[in-house]
Design a protein around this motif. Sequence first.
Motif, PDB file in Angstrom:
ATOM      1  N   TRP A  33       0.831  -1.216   0.000  1.00 30.30           N
ATOM      2  CA  TRP A  33       0.000   0.000   0.000  1.00 30.30           C
ATOM      3  C   TRP A  33       0.859   1.256   0.000  1.00 30.30           C
ATOM      4  CZ3 TRP A  33      -0.681   4.005   3.566  1.00 30.30           C
ATOM      5  CH2 TRP A  33      -1.773   4.853   3.325  1.00 30.30           C
ATOM      6  N   ARG A  36       2.390   1.696  -3.516  1.00 28.90           N
ATOM      7  CA  ARG A  36       1.357   2.116  -4.473  1.00 28.90           C
ATOM      8  C   ARG A  36       0.956   3.568  -4.236  1.00 28.90           C
ATOM      9  NH1 ARG A  36      -3.470  -1.755  -3.952  1.00 28.90           N
ATOM     10  NH2 ARG A  36      -4.351  -0.193  -5.339  1.00 28.90           N
ATOM     11  N   LYS A  37       0.804   3.935  -2.964  1.00 29.87           N
ATOM     12  CA  LYS A  37       0.383   5.296  -2.614  1.00 29.87           C
ATOM     13  C   LYS A  37       1.464   6.310  -3.002  1.00 29.87           C
ATOM     14  CE  LYS A  37      -0.573   7.999   1.595  1.00 29.87           C
ATOM     15  NZ  LYS A  37       0.784   8.448   2.010  1.00 29.87           N
ATOM     16  N   LYS A  40       1.710   6.280  -6.861  1.00 25.11           N
ATOM     17  CA  LYS A  40       0.409   6.368  -7.543  1.00 25.11           C
ATOM     18  C   LYS A  40       0.291   5.316  -8.649  1.00 25.11           C
ATOM     19  CE  LYS A  40       0.023  11.304  -6.512  1.00 25.11           C
ATOM     20  NZ  LYS A  40       1.194  11.311  -5.603  1.00 25.11           N
TER      21      LYS A  40
END
Length: 237
Positions: A33, A36-37, A40
């Motif tokens: 996470w 990915r964060k 993006k």
Amino acid sequence: MQFTEEYFKEGQVLLFDKPLNWTSFQLVNKVRWLIRKTYKIKKIKVGHAGTLDPLATGLLIICTGKFTKRIEEFMGQEKEYTGTIVLGATTPSYDLETEIDQTFPTAHLNDELIKKTTAQFTGSIQQQPPVFSALKKDGKRLYEFARAGEKVEIPSRTVEVSAFEITRIELPEVDFRVRCSKGTYIRSLAHDFGKALNSGGHLSALRRTKIGDFDVIDATSLEAFEAALQQAEASNN
């Protein structure tokens, strides 16, 4: 080390010190996470090599990108653990996940007997995995049977223990260091060790210190990893 999107997608071996009460899957999901964060991106392959119980801390290898193909290779390597066994009592889960169900005398125990008994648990040994484990039988995880109060036959397996050293004795606690093969349950080792001493035993602390040549002293915390990602993101903007 310069974190970039390409850095993780190409494939990395990340060493983490898994915190207490986290599952290995929670840590993997959090790392995925965060990547990915930060960048993006919708998808990034992230997996771990060798599950640690929630009540254990220590080295967890997390692979990203193309290096997820090496997970089986890392899982097959010898592992080292340190921890504490409490003698004189057993629990159904063989650790602190469940309450003590039986108590036993410890007056007959002494340093010599405790250290001598480790010899029974080195080399190739037969071990039965704990019923409170994530192993599957008939499509269900063993802990599902255990929590439902259902009895299930668990076949024993052969594992290799290359070292089993007692590092502290302050009864009822005994500290240890173990080097062992893939598939070894340290909870089962603690239970069987207590049984061999005619005293019962359960695991009260466990820390994985090594996997092959990887050492927990080189591992990072989740907080440090998150901070490094934030720093990399700031420098790229």
